[in-house]
Design a protein around this motif. Structure first.
Motif, PDB file in Angstrom:
ATOM      1  N   ILE A  17       0.850  -1.192   0.000  1.00 54.87           N
ATOM      2  CA  ILE A  17       0.000   0.000   0.000  1.00 54.87           C
ATOM      3  C   ILE A  17       0.888   1.245   0.000  1.00 54.87           C
ATOM      4  O   ILE A  17       1.858   1.324   0.757  1.00 54.87           O
ATOM      5  CB  ILE A  17      -0.918   0.015   1.234  1.00 54.87           C
ATOM      6  N   LEU A  18       0.552   2.211  -0.846  1.00 57.57           N
ATOM      7  CA  LEU A  18       1.293   3.469  -0.904  1.00 57.57           C
ATOM      8  C   LEU A  18       0.659   4.482   0.043  1.00 57.57           C
ATOM      9  O   LEU A  18      -0.546   4.723  -0.004  1.00 57.57           O
ATOM     10  CB  LEU A  18       1.285   4.028  -2.324  1.00 57.57           C
ATOM     11  N   ILE A  19       1.474   5.067   0.913  1.00 57.17           N
ATOM     12  CA  ILE A  19       1.041   6.150   1.787  1.00 57.17           C
ATOM     13  C   ILE A  19       2.040   7.301   1.658  1.00 57.17           C
ATOM     14  O   ILE A  19       3.121   7.133   1.090  1.00 57.17           O
ATOM     15  CB  ILE A  19       0.934   5.706   3.266  1.00 57.17           C
ATOM     16  N   GLY A  86      -4.236   0.271   5.107  1.00 54.37           N
ATOM     17  CA  GLY A  86      -3.474   1.497   4.893  1.00 54.37           C
ATOM     18  C   GLY A  86      -4.033   2.663   5.686  1.00 54.37           C
ATOM     19  O   GLY A  86      -3.279   3.451   6.277  1.00 54.37           O
ATOM     20  N   GLU A  87      -5.365   2.807   5.717  1.00 54.19           N
ATOM     21  CA  GLU A  87      -5.996   3.881   6.485  1.00 54.19           C
ATOM     22  C   GLU A  87      -5.712   3.723   7.974  1.00 54.19           C
ATOM     23  O   GLU A  87      -5.455   4.706   8.672  1.00 54.19           O
ATOM     24  CB  GLU A  87      -7.507   3.875   6.238  1.00 54.19           C
ATOM     25  N   VAL A  88      -5.774   2.479   8.463  1.00 55.69           N
ATOM     26  CA  VAL A  88      -5.532   2.235   9.884  1.00 55.69           C
ATOM     27  C   VAL A  88      -4.097   2.601  10.251  1.00 55.69           C
ATOM     28  O   VAL A  88      -3.850   3.284  11.253  1.00 55.69           O
ATOM     29  CB  VAL A  88      -5.834   0.768  10.245  1.00 55.69           C
ATOM     30  N   VAL A  89      -3.142   2.142   9.455  1.00 53.45           N
ATOM     31  CA  VAL A  89      -1.734   2.442   9.731  1.00 53.45           C
ATOM     32  C   VAL A  89      -1.492   3.949   9.674  1.00 53.45           C
ATOM     33  O   VAL A  89      -0.808   4.518  10.534  1.00 53.45           O
ATOM     34  CB  VAL A  89      -0.806   1.700   8.746  1.00 53.45           C
ATOM     35  N   LYS A  99       1.607  14.197  12.702  1.00 51.84           N
ATOM     36  CA  LYS A  99       1.829  14.657  11.334  1.00 51.84           C
ATOM     37  C   LYS A  99       0.710  14.162  10.417  1.00 51.84           C
ATOM     38  O   LYS A  99       0.067  13.151  10.698  1.00 51.84           O
ATOM     39  CB  LYS A  99       3.180  14.145  10.802  1.00 51.84           C
ATOM     40  N   ARG A 100       0.519  14.872   9.318  1.00 50.68           N
ATOM     41  CA  ARG A 100      -0.499  14.457   8.358  1.00 50.68           C
ATOM     42  C   ARG A 100       0.017  13.285   7.519  1.00 50.68           C
ATOM     43  O   ARG A 100       1.092  13.355   6.922  1.00 50.68           O
ATOM     44  CB  ARG A 100      -0.873  15.611   7.430  1.00 50.68           C
ATOM     45  N   PHE A 101      -0.777  12.239   7.451  1.00 54.79           N
ATOM     46  CA  PHE A 101      -0.511  11.101   6.577  1.00 54.79           C
ATOM     47  C   PHE A 101      -1.728  10.865   5.702  1.00 54.79           C
ATOM     48  O   PHE A 101      -2.860  11.063   6.129  1.00 54.79           O
ATOM     49  CB  PHE A 101      -0.217   9.834   7.386  1.00 54.79           C
ATOM     50  N   ASP A 102      -1.477  10.418   4.463  1.00 59.18           N
ATOM     51  CA  ASP A 102      -2.552  10.081   3.528  1.00 59.18           C
ATOM     52  C   ASP A 102      -2.315   8.687   2.961  1.00 59.18           C
ATOM     53  O   ASP A 102      -1.163   8.307   2.678  1.00 59.18           O
ATOM     54  CB  ASP A 102      -2.598  11.084   2.371  1.00 59.18           C
TER      55      ASP A 102
END
Length: 365
Positions: A17-19, A86-89, A99-102
């Motif tokens: 998964i790309l974050i 990915g959303e959970v991580v 920090k902001r993560f997407d």
């Protein structure tokens, strides 16, 4: 024709998964169950270098990789979708580092290649906001090293974690993450996300009525119990309603901050920062602001949106036509103040409920 799988096709048990984050991380996280490592920019042109610098287009990419058991291939079986991981991580990374993560979706999973969604990757941000900068947060300092994720990794992989606890914690962290993602475009929505995160967190606490209600209310309930038919039942119903709203919200969250929270402010303007003697009043006003918006729709985004001094509170009473609303705005935290408060509560709560290593990460900063 051979039925064997081509060696270049993706393994159906491997998921990637790309974050990304608007900040900058070093290191990587490696365990037997999960890998979080860098997805490097293209350094053959200037865009790769620019994105690594602290500026409005700053963005660093990472790959989350993990392995699962092969899925059942019987007729009618739906191929599992592991993209929510990915959303959970991202939500836990957001809380941990502030920090902001997407999450941009799968690039590989269940034996298929996937095209990630890069819309957020191309968005711009304010690099001066504390959740976008390339510096660690001044409050609850955690080094910006992916290896610091270790204390929270067992939330994803630990079999001894209560599913109900995990589900609520996932939701609280998700709303915090969404607040950081939305504040630069929808400050009111982002503020409500923080309140919702706090409400979920407050739901973990249970109080007796004597611990939350003031003496005047307790006296009224005693009169009802002794003077009315079915008085005890009526008193119990009223107590449950009173305990389920603002008072328990404020008491629960304020119990999760300590003196260190007040000493590690992130603004140089001291008079605009939280004070221990008034923190309950401030957090109560945040809940009032949310209620005012939900019930009347009166906008407040211009008053709480991030500003240059990064203060926790308004520097004075806002001038609006509604005097009661003006008083609420004066006491309520700004977005940055509420964000700092909710993150501290989340991390302190996790450290006190099975993840004490978080404190070790903070103390090593």
């Amino acid at each position: 024709m051979s039925n064997s799988k081509h060696p270049l096709r993706p393994d159906e048990t491997i998921h990637k998964i790309l974050i990304s984050t608007t900040s900058r991380m070093v290191g990587e996280f490696v365990s037997d169950e999960i890998l979080i490592c860098h997805a490097w920019q293209n350094f053959t042109n200037s865009s790769g270098t620019i994105r690594m610098e602290e500026n409005p287009v700053s963005r660093s990419g990472f790959i989350i990789a993990f392995q699962t058991e092969p899925h059942n291939k019987e007729s009618g079986i739906v191929i599992p979708d592991y993209s929510p991981v990915g959303e959970v991580v991202c939500s836990y990374l957001s809380v941990l580092f502030g920090k902001r993560f997407d999450c941009h979706g799968l690039v590989e999973g269940s034996g298929f290649y996937n095209t990630p969604d890069l819309l957020a990757y191309s968005s711009i941000c304010n690099p001066k906001l504390p959740f976008n900068t390339h510096k660690q947060r001044g409050c609850f300092k955690i080094p910006l090293n992916l290896s610091s994720f270790s204390p929270l990794s067992k939330i994803l992989t630990g079999s001894d974690i209560d599913p109900a606890f995990q589900s609520k914690l996932n939701a609280a962290c998700k709303f915090y993450m969404q607040a950081l993602q939305n504040v630069e475009y929808e400050p009111e929505v982002a503020y409500l996300h923080l309140i919702t995160s706090g409400e979920i967190l407050a739901g973990f606490f249970e109080y007796k009525k004597e611990e939350v209600l003031d003496q005047q209310i307790l006296d009224v309930l005693n009169i009802i119990e002794g003077g009315l038919e079915n008085g005890q039942k009526i008193s119990r119903q009223l107590s449950n309603r009173l305990l389920g709203i603002k008072r328990s919200f404020v008491k629960s969250l304020c119990s999760l901050v300590d003196q260190r929270f007040f000493e590690s402010r992130e603004s140089e303007v001291e008079f605009g920062c939280f004070k221990p003697d008034f923190i309950e009043r401030n957090i109560g006003a945040a809940y009032d602001l949310r209620s005012k918006y939900v019930h009347t729709g009166v906008p407040f985004g211009n008053w709480i949106q991030p500003r240059g001094h990064h203060t926790d509170l308004q520097c004075g009473r806002p001038v609006v036509s509604d005097k009661d609303f003006s008083k609420i705005l004066e006491k309520a935290p700004t977005f940055l103040g509420l964000e700092r408060f909710i993150r501290y509560c989340l991390l302190n709560f996790m450290a006190s409920n099975g993840f004490p290593e978080i404190m070790e990460c903070r103390d090593s900063a």
